[in-house]
Design an enzyme around this catalytic site. Structure first.
Site, PDB file in Angstrom:
ATOM      1  CG  ASN A 142      53.717   2.907  15.486  1.00  0.00           C
ATOM      2  OD1 ASN A 142      54.329   2.708  16.278  1.00  0.00           O
ATOM      3  ND2 ASN A 142      53.868   3.793  14.383  1.00  0.00           N
ATOM      4  CE  LYS A 189      52.138   6.920  15.381  1.00  0.00           C
ATOM      5  NZ  LYS A 189      51.685   7.805  14.585  1.00  0.00           N
ATOM      6  CG  HIS A 239      56.850   6.041  11.889  1.00  0.00           C
ATOM      7  ND1 HIS A 239      56.522   7.168  12.207  1.00  0.00           N
ATOM      8  CD2 HIS A 239      55.749   5.243  11.870  1.00  0.00           C
ATOM      9  CE1 HIS A 239      55.306   7.222  12.180  1.00  0.00           C
ATOM     10  NE2 HIS A 239      54.756   6.299  11.885  1.00  0.00           N
ATOM     11  CD  GLU A 272      54.880   9.761  14.204  1.00  0.00           C
ATOM     12  OE1 GLU A 272      55.195   8.739  15.178  1.00  0.00           O
ATOM     13  OE2 GLU A 272      53.948   9.794  14.087  1.00  0.00           O
ATOM     14  CD  GLU A 305      52.895   4.496   8.447  1.00  0.00           C
ATOM     15  OE1 GLU A 305      51.854   4.160   9.075  1.00  0.00           O
ATOM     16  OE2 GLU A 305      53.598   5.198   9.021  1.00  0.00           O
ATOM     17  N   GLY A 342      48.163  10.548  12.029  1.00  0.00           N
ATOM     18  CA  GLY A 342      47.498  11.254  13.145  1.00  0.00           C
ATOM     19  C   GLY A 342      46.665  12.442  13.003  1.00  0.00           C
ATOM     20  CB  SER A 394      43.941   8.999   9.522  1.00  0.00           C
ATOM     21  OG  SER A 394      44.854   9.948  10.208  1.00  0.00           O
ATOM     22  N   GLY A 451      46.728   5.370  16.064  1.00  0.00           N
ATOM     23  CA  GLY A 451      45.918   5.900  17.162  1.00  0.00           C
ATOM     24  C   GLY A 451      44.833   4.621  17.454  1.00  0.00           C
TER      25      GLY A 451
HETATM   26  P1  PGA Z   1      47.543   6.894  12.591  1.00  0.00           P
HETATM   27  O1  PGA Z   1      49.299   6.443  12.699  1.00  0.00           O
HETATM   28  O2  PGA Z   1      46.831   5.578  12.655  1.00  0.00           O
HETATM   29  O3  PGA Z   1      47.603   7.272  14.106  1.00  0.00           O
HETATM   30  O4  PGA Z   1      47.505   8.109  11.681  1.00  0.00           O
HETATM   31  C1  PGA Z   1      49.965   5.464  11.634  1.00  0.00           C
HETATM   32  C2  PGA Z   1      51.321   5.526  11.908  1.00  0.00           C
HETATM   33  O5  PGA Z   1      51.853   6.477  12.099  1.00  0.00           O
HETATM   34  O6  PGA Z   1      51.822   4.464  11.760  1.00  0.00           O
END
Ligand code: PGA
Length: 253
Positions: A9, A11, A95, A97, A167, A173, A212, A234
């Protein structure tokens, strides 16, 4: 036997150059790891570029969000039909976010899930609790409400053609990965909840872990019986890290 999925992903990240570098590398990794479904979800503006670079390969791709409408006066949106036209397989919906910054409710996410499916995309439904909800022991309650909104609108059978990504918001993140035990317990709880509606659907649906997840934590997470791969933020922007995560999924396939 559920085939693992490792999905990036990206983002709000990328340039034409970085997309070229990542997709070229991941096309090769996907070809070398056929026991795993490898995919990237890209900002909508790059999906056409991903399509050209991934053509004829095992690398699948999708969008990070999708609108509920197919066309019309909805300035700035991307319809599921448009995303499908560019050869996408998946659409992430719900998601955290989007839920947080765009105030998407469970009902709105369910509409997006439905629109994605109706247009031939596989929805990747993100669910998960905040840190405060985790501390209050409300993890499963939150996940169940997020799932129930989909079941109410689309029926349990809709999960035959969908992916779930658990998640925990406190792990996204932040560098704080849920331990394999915590994640496995929640994944099992999600599957048991779905079982109360339809055991066959619950057994078949792939539940990814996200938050993460990295090259170091992926092997133990993917070894858990109800964790069927990962949704990777990430680490999906770095070729060696995403490659190592895919290889960890292959080792557990
Ligand atoms: P992250 O994000 O691996 O950077 O923690 C995962 C996601 O939000 O899908």
């Amino acid at each position: 036997m559920r085939k693992p999925v490792v999905m990036g992903n990206w983002k709000l990240n990328g340039t034409k150059d970085s997309v070229k570098e990542l997709v070229t590398a991941f096309v090769k990794v996907a070809g070398d790891n056929k026991k795993v479904d490898v995919a990237v979800c890209a900002p909508a503006i790059f999906i056409g570029q991903v399509e050209s670079l991934a053509q004829g390969s095992d690398l699948k791709y999708g969008s990070e969000d999708v609108d509920v409408h197919t066309k019309g006066a909805f300035t700035g949106e991307n319809s599921p039909a448009m995303i499908k036209e560019f050869g996408a397989t998946y659409a992430i919906v719900g998601h955290s976010e989007r839920r947080q910054y765009h105030k998407e409710s469970n009902e709105c996410v369910a509409e997006k899930f439905k629109a994605a499916q109706e247009n031939g995309l596989i929805p990747v439904l993100c669910i998960g609790e905040s840190e405060a909800e985790y501390d209050e022991g409300k993890t499963l309650e939150v996940c169940q409400a997020e799932l129930k909104a989909i079941i109410d609108l689309c029926g349990i059978e809709a999960f035959k053609n969908a992916i779930i990504a658990y998640e925990p918001i406190w792990a996204i993140g932040t560098g704080k990965t849920a331990t394999p035990e915590i994640a496995q317990n929640v994944h099992e709880g999600i599957r048991n909840y779905l079982k109360s509606f339809n055991a066959e659907v619950a057994d078949g649906v792939r539940i990814l872990y996200g938050g993460s997840c990295n090259a170091k934590t992926a092997p133990e997470l993917f070894a858990q019986k109800d964790i069927d791969g990962g949704l990777i933020g990430g680490a999906s922007l770095k070729v060696p890290d995403f490659t190592a995560i895919i290889e960890a999924a292959t080792a557990n396939a």
